[in-house]
Write an enzyme that holds these catalytic residues in place. Structure first.
Site, PDB file in Angstrom:
ATOM      1  N   ASP A 337       0.788  -1.229   0.000  1.00 54.12           N
ATOM      2  CA  ASP A 337       0.000   0.000   0.000  1.00 54.12           C
ATOM      3  C   ASP A 337       0.826   1.288   0.000  1.00 54.12           C
ATOM      4  O   ASP A 337       1.465   1.648   0.978  1.00 54.12           O
ATOM      5  CB  ASP A 337      -0.959   0.028   1.219  1.00 54.12           C
ATOM      6  CG  ASP A 337      -2.183   0.880   0.971  1.00 54.12           C
ATOM      7  OD1 ASP A 337      -2.953   1.100   1.920  1.00 54.12           O
ATOM      8  OD2 ASP A 337      -2.379   1.337  -0.176  1.00 54.12           O
ATOM      9  N   LYS A 386      -8.082  -1.355   3.402  1.00 56.07           N
ATOM     10  CA  LYS A 386      -7.439  -0.042   3.519  1.00 56.07           C
ATOM     11  C   LYS A 386      -7.454   0.438   4.963  1.00 56.07           C
ATOM     12  O   LYS A 386      -6.489   1.032   5.456  1.00 56.07           O
ATOM     13  CB  LYS A 386      -8.183   0.957   2.638  1.00 56.07           C
ATOM     14  CG  LYS A 386      -7.507   2.279   2.463  1.00 56.07           C
ATOM     15  CD  LYS A 386      -6.216   2.228   1.672  1.00 56.07           C
ATOM     16  CE  LYS A 386      -6.400   2.070   0.200  1.00 56.07           C
ATOM     17  NZ  LYS A 386      -5.127   2.217  -0.561  1.00 56.07           N
ATOM     18  N   LYS A 427      -8.245  14.025  -3.338  1.00 59.99           N
ATOM     19  CA  LYS A 427      -8.683  13.473  -2.069  1.00 59.99           C
ATOM     20  C   LYS A 427      -8.578  14.504  -0.959  1.00 59.99           C
ATOM     21  O   LYS A 427      -7.583  15.220  -0.868  1.00 59.99           O
ATOM     22  CB  LYS A 427      -7.782  12.271  -1.733  1.00 59.99           C
ATOM     23  CG  LYS A 427      -8.196  11.467  -0.550  1.00 59.99           C
ATOM     24  CD  LYS A 427      -7.209  11.333   0.626  1.00 59.99           C
ATOM     25  CE  LYS A 427      -5.813  11.636   0.496  1.00 59.99           C
ATOM     26  NZ  LYS A 427      -5.010  10.435   0.143  1.00 59.99           N
ATOM     27  N   LYS A 504       2.532   2.029   3.376  1.00 58.72           N
ATOM     28  CA  LYS A 504       1.795   2.205   4.618  1.00 58.72           C
ATOM     29  C   LYS A 504       1.972   1.031   5.572  1.00 58.72           C
ATOM     30  O   LYS A 504       2.012   1.193   6.790  1.00 58.72           O
ATOM     31  CB  LYS A 504       0.286   2.323   4.316  1.00 58.72           C
ATOM     32  CG  LYS A 504      -0.188   3.553   3.615  1.00 58.72           C
ATOM     33  CD  LYS A 504      -1.695   3.622   3.855  1.00 58.72           C
ATOM     34  CE  LYS A 504      -2.428   4.517   2.896  1.00 58.72           C
ATOM     35  NZ  LYS A 504      -2.364   4.157   1.499  1.00 58.72           N
TER      36      LYS A 504
HETATM   37  N1  NAD Z   1      -2.726   8.015  -3.682  1.00 60.79           N
HETATM   38  C1  NAD Z   1      -3.130   6.920  -4.335  1.00 60.79           C
HETATM   39  O1  NAD Z   1      -3.577   6.970  -5.457  1.00 60.79           O
HETATM   40  C2  NAD Z   1      -2.964   5.607  -3.649  1.00 60.79           C
HETATM   41  C3  NAD Z   1      -2.288   5.525  -2.421  1.00 60.79           C
HETATM   42  C4  NAD Z   1      -2.165   4.286  -1.830  1.00 60.79           C
HETATM   43  C5  NAD Z   1      -2.658   3.148  -2.454  1.00 60.79           C
HETATM   44  N2  NAD Z   1      -3.311   3.282  -3.635  1.00 60.79           N
HETATM   45  C6  NAD Z   1      -3.821   2.067  -4.233  1.00 60.79           C
HETATM   46  O2  NAD Z   1      -3.342   1.961  -5.563  1.00 60.79           O
HETATM   47  C7  NAD Z   1      -4.294   1.252  -6.347  1.00 60.79           C
HETATM   48  C8  NAD Z   1      -4.557   2.033  -7.621  1.00 60.79           C
HETATM   49  O3  NAD Z   1      -5.046   3.294  -7.307  1.00 60.79           O
HETATM   50  P1  NAD Z   1      -5.723   4.110  -8.513  1.00 60.79           P
HETATM   51  O4  NAD Z   1      -6.150   5.428  -7.952  1.00 60.79           O
HETATM   52  O5  NAD Z   1      -4.840   4.065  -9.703  1.00 60.79           O
HETATM   53  O6  NAD Z   1      -7.013   3.213  -8.767  1.00 60.79           O
HETATM   54  P2  NAD Z   1      -7.833   3.012 -10.116  1.00 60.79           P
HETATM   55  O7  NAD Z   1      -9.101   2.355  -9.709  1.00 60.79           O
HETATM   56  O8  NAD Z   1      -7.871   4.251 -10.893  1.00 60.79           O
HETATM   57  O9  NAD Z   1      -6.943   1.982 -10.947  1.00 60.79           O
HETATM   58  C9  NAD Z   1      -6.952   0.602 -10.689  1.00 60.79           C
HETATM   59  C10 NAD Z   1      -6.913  -0.094 -12.034  1.00 60.79           C
HETATM   60  O10 NAD Z   1      -6.788  -1.491 -11.810  1.00 60.79           O
HETATM   61  C11 NAD Z   1      -7.576  -2.169 -12.772  1.00 60.79           C
HETATM   62  N3  NAD Z   1      -7.757  -3.524 -12.267  1.00 60.79           N
HETATM   63  C12 NAD Z   1      -8.574  -3.939 -11.283  1.00 60.79           C
HETATM   64  N4  NAD Z   1      -8.405  -5.277 -11.094  1.00 60.79           N
HETATM   65  C13 NAD Z   1      -7.424  -5.664 -11.960  1.00 60.79           C
HETATM   66  C14 NAD Z   1      -6.773  -6.895 -12.229  1.00 60.79           C
HETATM   67  N5  NAD Z   1      -7.116  -8.021 -11.590  1.00 60.79           N
HETATM   68  N6  NAD Z   1      -5.798  -6.921 -13.165  1.00 60.79           N
HETATM   69  C15 NAD Z   1      -5.438  -5.785 -13.820  1.00 60.79           C
HETATM   70  N7  NAD Z   1      -6.033  -4.591 -13.626  1.00 60.79           N
HETATM   71  C16 NAD Z   1      -7.007  -4.538 -12.693  1.00 60.79           C
HETATM   72  C17 NAD Z   1      -8.813  -1.306 -12.910  1.00 60.79           C
HETATM   73  O11 NAD Z   1      -9.463  -1.551 -14.146  1.00 60.79           O
HETATM   74  C18 NAD Z   1      -8.197   0.105 -12.854  1.00 60.79           C
HETATM   75  O12 NAD Z   1      -7.878   0.560 -14.142  1.00 60.79           O
HETATM   76  C19 NAD Z   1      -5.536   1.085  -5.475  1.00 60.79           C
HETATM   77  O13 NAD Z   1      -5.539  -0.198  -4.893  1.00 60.79           O
HETATM   78  C20 NAD Z   1      -5.319   2.107  -4.377  1.00 60.79           C
HETATM   79  O14 NAD Z   1      -5.949   1.778  -3.156  1.00 60.79           O
HETATM   80  C21 NAD Z   1      -3.487   4.457  -4.250  1.00 60.79           C
HETATM   81  O1  LIP Z   2      -3.195   9.260   1.609  1.00 65.11           O
HETATM   82  P1  LIP Z   2      -2.898   7.921   2.189  1.00 65.11           P
HETATM   83  O2  LIP Z   2      -3.232   7.813   3.640  1.00 65.11           O
HETATM   84  O3  LIP Z   2      -1.539   7.415   1.869  1.00 65.11           O
HETATM   85  O4  LIP Z   2      -3.899   6.855   1.531  1.00 65.11           O
HETATM   86  C1  LIP Z   2      -4.858   7.134   0.581  1.00 65.11           C
HETATM   87  C2  LIP Z   2      -6.182   7.164   1.297  1.00 65.11           C
HETATM   88  O5  LIP Z   2      -6.259   8.356   2.033  1.00 65.11           O
HETATM   89  C3  LIP Z   2      -7.310   7.093   0.312  1.00 65.11           C
HETATM   90  O6  LIP Z   2      -8.514   7.021   1.014  1.00 65.11           O
HETATM   91  C4  LIP Z   2      -7.177   5.868  -0.550  1.00 65.11           C
HETATM   92  O7  LIP Z   2      -8.178   5.840  -1.443  1.00 65.11           O
HETATM   93  C5  LIP Z   2      -5.888   5.894  -1.307  1.00 65.11           C
HETATM   94  O8  LIP Z   2      -5.776   4.680  -2.005  1.00 65.11           O
HETATM   95  C6  LIP Z   2      -4.741   6.008  -0.398  1.00 65.11           C
HETATM   96  O9  LIP Z   2      -4.592   4.788   0.282  1.00 65.11           O
END
Ligand code: NAD
Ligand code: LIP
Length: 548
Positions: A337, A386, A427, A504
Site C-alpha cells: 500500500d 485499507k 482526495k 503504509k
Molecule cells: N494516492 C493513491 O492513489 C494511492 C495511495 C495508496 C494506495 N493506492 C492504491 O493503488 C491502487 C490504484 O489506485 P488508482 O487510484 O490508480 O485506482 P484506479 O481504480 O484508478 O486503478 C486501478 C486499475 O486497476 C484495474 N484492475 C482492477 N483489477 C485488476 C486486475 N485483476 N488486473 C489488472 N487490472 C485490474 C482497474 O481496471 C483500474 O484501471 C488502489 O488499490 C489504491 O488503493 C493508491
Molecule cells: O493518503 P494515504 O493515507 O496514503 O492513503 C490514501 C487514502 O487516504 C485514500 O482514502 C485511498 O483511497 C488511497 O488509495 C490512499 O490509500
C-alpha cells in the site's frame, strides 16, 4: 532519448567520478556526469563493481537477573558488492489503465521529452517532485574548506536506473488505451494530455485476470479485457509469465519489475492447507481454489519468473505461502500500500509528537475522494483492507515510548473513507490529533490536507521500482571475527523491507519488526546505500562544529 553517461571507473585517485548517473536531461542530452569517489582503503572500484568492506556497529542490550540493564557495543563486518551496470529496465503495471498507471506513464513521457505545457498559472515543466529518489538530496559529508554540508541528489548515491529510461507496459481488466485511460482519470491538464496523447494512445494494456469476488461489484462495468477464468488457475500463472517474457523480449530488456497498482482487493482468508505454505499455495492455484486472489496469482507468477513484484495496495497479497515461495526462489517481493498523503503525514507527525514527549491520545482520520479507487473502497470488504493498512502505522512509535504509554496502551484511532465523486482524484484528508501536554494541558492539531492522490502516488511507484531494481544488483557477505564467511555473497532477504518509506504497511521478513516512523525508514534506506560505498551512517552529530 540519450542513454546514461557511460559509468566511469574512477578510483580513489580521483580520475573522475566513480559512478555516474548522468541523467538524460530534459532535452535528451546527457548532462555532465555527476557523482563522487569514495577515497578509502575499504572501497574498491572496478569496471563493473563497487566493492566495500563495512563495519556495522550496533548495541546489544541485556538485563541481569537483578534487573541491571547492560549495553554492549557490537561490531559486525559485511562486505558489499554493487553491480555498476545500469540495466535496460521494464516496468509492468498491474492496473496500468488506472489513475496511477495512466498518470505515471504520462509523467515519465513528459519528463523524457522535457515537455513544458500551459496552465492557468503559466508554463509548467515536467518534474519528478514527490519521488524521494529523484526529488530529494542526501548529505554526502562536510566540505573541508567551508565546513558546510555537501548534499547530493539521492539518485546519485548508487548507479540507479533513471525513470526516463523505464520501458512501461502492463495489464488491465479495462481495455481502454492509455490516452483514454488518462482522460477517464481526470488528473492531468488538457494541455499536457495533448502533448502525450499520440504516444499514449498506442499503449494498450494486456488482458488480465479478474476474479469478481475480490474487488467491489461496482468495478464490473470496466471489466472488458479479460483472460478467461474467474478463479485461480495454472493457466493464469503461465499466461502472466509468458506476458512478462514476451514484453522483455519485444523491448530487448535486461530486467522487468512488476508493480501492482490495480484495485484494492478484499483480504484473502488464511487457510491451512491452502495458502499457508509454498507447496500448498501452488497446489491451491492448480486446483482453482476460490480463496487465491488475482494479486497473489500475479505475485506467484513473478516469483516463479524471477521478477520482483511489489504490491501498492493494502490487501494481504503475500500470504504465508507466497512469502515462503519467494524465499525458496530467492525472488524479491515488497509491499503493501503506497504511502502517499494522509498516512505519510501521519507517520511523520506521530513520530514528532511522541518523540517530543507529547502524549498523543487520539487520532481521527477522515478522508473522502471521488476517483475509481474511492468507488472501489466504497465497498466494505475493500475498505476494510485499507482501514487496516491506514490504522497500524503508529504502532511502532507508540510501543517505543514506555514513558508515555503503558504496555498495550494506544491512542484512540479511527479511519474513515467516503466516496464523494465530485472531488475526483483530489482526495480530502481531514485529521485531528489530540494530545496531553504538561500539567494536564492539551494540544489539538487539525489538518485539512487536499491530496491530488495520483500525482502523489505516481512518484512513489518510480521509487519502488528503481530501488527494487537497485537491490537486485547488491550482494552482501557477512564476515566472521576470524575473517571467514560461512555463506559467501548473498542477496538481501526476499522481502524488501528497505522499501518501507514508500509503503503504509511495510512487509518485513518473517519475525522482523515493522518500522513505520518515516524518518527512520528514510535513514535506513539511505544508510544501507551509504554502506554499499563504504560510508558510515550520517549521525548528524556534527561534532566538528561542537568541539573546538
Ligand atoms: N494516492 C493513491 O492513489 C494511492 C495511495 C495508496 C494506495 N493506492 C492504491 O493503488 C491502487 C490504484 O489506485 P488508482 O487510484 O490508480 O485506482 P484506479 O481504480 O484508478 O486503478 C486501478 C486499475 O486497476 C484495474 N484492475 C482492477 N483489477 C485488476 C486486475 N485483476 N488486473 C489488472 N487490472 C485490474 C482497474 O481496471 C483500474 O484501471 C488502489 O488499490 C489504491 O488503493 C493508491
Ligand atoms: O493518503 P494515504 O493515507 O496514503 O492513503 C490514501 C487514502 O487516504 C485514500 O482514502 C485511498 O483511497 C488511497 O488509495 C490512499 O490509500
Amino acid at each position: 532519448m540519450a542513454p546514461h553517461a557511460e559509468i566511469g571507473n574512477g578510483s580513489a585517485n580521483g580520475d573522475g567520478p566513480a559512478h555516474t548517473n548522468g541523467a538524460a536531461s530534459s532535452n535528451g542530452v546527457t548532462s555532465t556526469p555527476k557523482g563522487f569517489v569514495v577515497d578509502s582503503p575499504n572501497v574498491e572500484y572496478t569496471e563493473n563493481e563497487i566493492r566495500s568492506k563495512y563495519t556495522y556497529r550496533t548495541t546489544d542490550v541485556t538485563t541481569t537477573e537483578d534487573g541491571k540493564v547492560i549495553a554492549t557495543p557490537r561490531e559486525t563486518r559485511y562486505d558489499f558488492v554493487v553491480d555498476r551496470k545500469v540495466p535496460k529496465l521494464g516496468m509492468m503495471l498491474v492496473g496500468w489503465g488506472g489513475n496511477n498507471g495512466s498518470t505515471l506513464t504520462a509523467g515519465i513521457i513528459a519528463n523524457r521529452r522535457g515537455l513544458v505545457w500551459e496552465t492557468r498559472k503559466g508554463e509548467q515543466a515536467a518534474n519528478y517532485y514527490g519521488s524521494v529518489i529523484m526529488g530529494s538530496t542526501v548529505k554526502l559529508g562536510t566540505d573541508t574548506k567551508t565546513g558546510d554540508d555537501v548534499n547530493i541528489p539521492f539518485h546519485d548515491i548508487l548507479p540507479m536506473v533513471h525513470p526516463n529510461d523505464l520501458v512501461i507496459g502492463g495489464w488491465d481488466i479495462s481495455k481502454l488505451d492509455l490516452a483514454k485511460s488518462m482522460d477517464r482519470a481526470h488528473v492531468l491538464e488538457p494541455t499536457l494530455k495533448a502533448l502525450v496523447r499520440k504516444e499514449m494512445s498506442a499503449m494498450v494494456p494486456l488482458p488480465s485476470i479478474y476474479y469478481p469476488d475480490f474487488i467491489a461489484a461496482n468495478q464490473e462495468d470496466r471489466a472488458d479485457n479479460l483472460i478467461p477464468g474467474d478463479k485461480a488457475s495454472w493457466e493464469h500463472v503461465e499466461k502472466i509469465r509468458q506476458d512478462i517474457r514476451d514484453f522483455k523480449a519485444a523491448n530487448n530488456l535486461d530486467k522487468v519489475i512488476v508493480q501492482w497498482t490495480a484495485n484494492t482487493e478484499r483480504f484473502a482468508e488464511l487457510i491451512k492447507g491452502v495458502n499457508d505454505t509454498a507447496d500448498n499455495l501452488l497446489k491451491a492455484i492448480k486446483e482453482g481454489h476460490p480463496e487465491v486472489s488475482p494479486s497473489t496469482v500475479f505475485a506467484v507468477s513473478c516469483i516463479l519468473e524471477g521478477v520482483p513484484f511489489i504490491n501498492g495496495s493494502p490487501q494481504n497479497t503475500f500470504v504465508d505461502g507466497a512469502i515462503e515461495l519467494a524465499e525458496k526462489h530467492n525472488a524479491f517481493i515488497g509491499g503493501d500500500d503506497f504511502k502517499s498523503g494522509q498516512t505519510k503525514m501521519k507517520s511523520a507527525l506521530v513520530d514528532f509528537l511522541i518523540n517530543a514527549g507529547i502524549k498523543l491520545t487520539s487520532i481521527a482520520s477522515y478522508n473522502h475522494l471521488g476517483n475509481n479507487d474511492g468507488k472501489n473502497l466504497s465497498s466494505q470488504k475493500q475498505f476494510r483492507s485499507k482501514e487496516i493498512s491506514k490504522s497500524n502505522v503508529v504502532d511502532d512509535m507508540v510501543k517505543a515510548n514506555s514513558v508515555l504509554y503503558a504496555p498495550d496502551e494506544k491512542p484512540d484511532h479511527c479511519v474513515v473513507i467516503k466516496y464523494m465523486p465530485a472531488v475526483g482524484d483530489d482526495k480530502r484528508a481531514l485529521d485531528e490529533y489530540y494530545a496531553e501536554i504538561f500539567l494536564g494541558g492539551h494540544q489539538t492539531i487539525s489538518i485539512n490536507n487536499i491530496c491530488e492522490d495520483s500525482l502523489l502516488a505516481s512518484p512513489l511507484i518510480i521509487d519502488l521500482v528503481i530501488i527494487a531494481e537497485m537491490m537486485t544488483r547488491i550482494k552482501v557477505k557477512a564476515i566472521s571475527s576470524d575473517g571467514t564467511s560461512t555463506k559467501g555473497y548473498q542477496a538481501f532477504h526476499s522481502v524488501l523491507s528497505i522499501l518501507s518509506y514508500m509503503l503504509k504497511a511495510p512487509l518485513t521478513p518473517p519475525g522482523a519488526p515493522v518500522i513505520n516512523a518515516l524518518a527512520k525508514q528514510r535513514s535506513a534506506m539511505l544508510n544501507i546505500f551509504r554502506a554499499c560505498v563504504g560510508l558510515e551512517p550520517e549521525s548528524d552529530m556534527t561534532l566538528e562544529h561542537k568541539i573546538y
